[in-house]
Design an enzyme around this catalytic site. Sequence first.
Site, PDB file in Angstrom:
ATOM      1  N   SER A 555      -8.724  -8.986   1.675  1.00  0.00           N
ATOM      2  CA  SER A 555      -9.058  -8.326   2.935  1.00  0.00           C
ATOM      3  C   SER A 555     -10.398  -7.633   2.816  1.00  0.00           C
ATOM      4  O   SER A 555     -10.833  -7.252   1.720  1.00  0.00           O
ATOM      5  CB  SER A 555      -7.981  -7.294   3.290  1.00  0.00           C
ATOM      6  OG  SER A 555      -8.378  -6.475   4.366  1.00  0.00           O
ATOM      7  N   TYR A 568      -2.057  -0.227   1.780  1.00  0.00           N
ATOM      8  CA  TYR A 568      -2.513  -1.592   2.030  1.00  0.00           C
ATOM      9  C   TYR A 568      -3.860  -1.863   1.354  1.00  0.00           C
ATOM     10  O   TYR A 568      -4.048  -2.861   0.662  1.00  0.00           O
ATOM     11  CB  TYR A 568      -2.624  -1.820   3.540  1.00  0.00           C
ATOM     12  CG  TYR A 568      -3.134  -3.182   3.934  1.00  0.00           C
ATOM     13  CD1 TYR A 568      -2.275  -4.278   3.960  1.00  0.00           C
ATOM     14  CD2 TYR A 568      -4.461  -3.377   4.292  1.00  0.00           C
ATOM     15  CE1 TYR A 568      -2.737  -5.538   4.323  1.00  0.00           C
ATOM     16  CE2 TYR A 568      -4.931  -4.625   4.661  1.00  0.00           C
ATOM     17  CZ  TYR A 568      -4.069  -5.708   4.675  1.00  0.00           C
ATOM     18  OH  TYR A 568      -4.530  -6.947   5.036  1.00  0.00           O
TER      19      TYR A 568
END
Length: 678
Positions: A555, A568
């Site tokens: 990400s 996350y």
Amino acid sequence: MTNPTAAALIERSNRLGADPKNTNYAGGNTSAKGTETDPVTGHPVELLWVKGSGGDLGTLKEQGLAVLRLERMRALVDVYPGLEREDEMVAAFDYCLHGKGGAAPSIDTAMHGLVDAAHVDHLHPDSGIAIATAADGEELTAKIFGDKVVWVPWRRPGFQLGLDIAAIKAKNPQAIGTILGGHGITAWGDTSEEAEANSLWIIDTAAAYIAEHGKAQPFGGVRAGYEALPEIERRERAAALAPTIRGIASQDKPQVGHFTDADVVLDFLASERAPELAALGTSCPDHFLRTKVKPLILDLPVTASVDEQIARLHELHAEYRADYQAYYDAHATAESPAIRGADPLIVLVPGVGMFSYGANKQTARVAGEFYVNAINVMRGAEALSTYSPISDAEKFRIEYWALEEAKLQRMPKPKTHQGRIAFVTGAASGIGKAIAVRLAAEGACVVVADLDLEKAQAAAAELGNTDVAIGVAANVADADAVQAALDEALLAFGGVDLVVNNAGLSLSKPLLETTEKDWDLQHDVMAKGSFLVSKAAAKVLIEQKLGGDIIYISSKNSVFAGPNNIAYSATKADQAHQVRLLAVELGEYGVRVNGINPDGVVRGSGIFASGWGANRAATYGVAEEDLGQFYANRTILKREVVPENVADAVYVLTGPELSRTTGLHIPVDSGVAAAFLR
């Protein structure tokens, strides 16, 4: 509009081809003769409709027929230059074609055009080939069929064989067909129904005779220690051996695999005479063109350990390659095509089953089906007589036939990922599904792995049949579940080449609201999950010795300190560094490890749909339905990122263009300056 004669031929072909007792996949051919109005003269013209080269009877359609003007085709008899130049006749068939389109005429066209019968079937039934490969096949033919079926000594398919059968038909008006030595059967009739009935009568009569008069144990008794393992243990052993065997079958060229532990295979491998008969190889040209002249058979009992079997398989592979090279050297001439590879396409493991290989899954599966045909043929021949296949010299003439080489050269160029097997986690939706779709479109076999088995199977079904994709359950946070999912991939396709760590979830919370459970859940799925999948896959990749790719869908957050996202982002940073670490560790095995850093993939995303989107929208103070555009507006390119954009990056990273790239992270975020890699 389809000619009624051609329509009846297609229906007959489909019926015959649908039953494996009649013929194997893509094996045999059928024909019909009739009239049609010549569009030029307006007069009737006699035509021959015949299944074209490369087609399959069971699925034959009109475009799979070659249509020839019968008068012109039969006129070739007057210019036939003789046996030594009969291959030239195949090119001559093109000058006999009628109309546009249709399939290319096959080598068997002469058999159909020259035989004086309105309808002709040429098939490869196991029962018929059993008679054709028996040492006393000619005597058995007379004994079983009387004068209704005539024996034809082995002759390679071609124009001369067509002349031979035509002459036999003319000399034996009472006959309904022939047994072609070492090959199969041919039958005929005045009507389509009669030809089909005659074909089935020959097939069924041969099968009934073998059943009634054959020995009870044509393969001998059971070899102690070679009996089938219990099913669970058998399939565990198959999965453990699969990477080694795929590597063996792929030394010259990467192959896709297929595994079967059908009773017919296990019973044969447990028999006393399996090694002796397997060494004789197959006989029917359709068989050995798909299976090579003979298989590799492991000569250890089931009590041997996996390590012992692996070591012995490598020894046998070296012997197999030397033997195949000797076969090639013994029969090749200056005009022969170059050797096409010396690896086996069929590997037999007593107590476990059969591994078969091909350029794609369908070819691998069909190769296994052909070897099952060969086992049935050997059983029938040995039940009545002695199995006596055609000689190696004749096999070589067909395997390295100039016409066969020309057929191979006409095949379309393979897609970039053909022969590669992809294992994609979290692939039932969103980014993972888009990756699966793209890889399948580029020729890969795809294992859709997801926590939800039903969704995984549904997503796989959208990609095609099980020759293209399968769906498996995979809880990536559980090592046993990961191994079980990978074992399913090994049994389905023979190995793994390309792994995509995509499974993920997110809980968007600030530090003080993030619980230990939140932290553990996200790290278990993404950091630990990626580690477990990469570890299990790396063992396969190393053992196969074929290199490979591992891709991490990380990400933008792995390098960008976004708000309210501690768990996350931290786990994505963990994944990002796994890429670097594994790139270094696995590089010596030819395994490339790369990552992709997407951002703001809202459309189709399972993560966003599960509440993450609402949380991120609240964090940024926008409506949830506007989140995708919000992410786009803050980028340099001002364009929304969709799952297909990430799939494109996976395609490029795992394709031939970036074969020297490893340890790289590719941003797919439309340009987020704060996430630029430094």
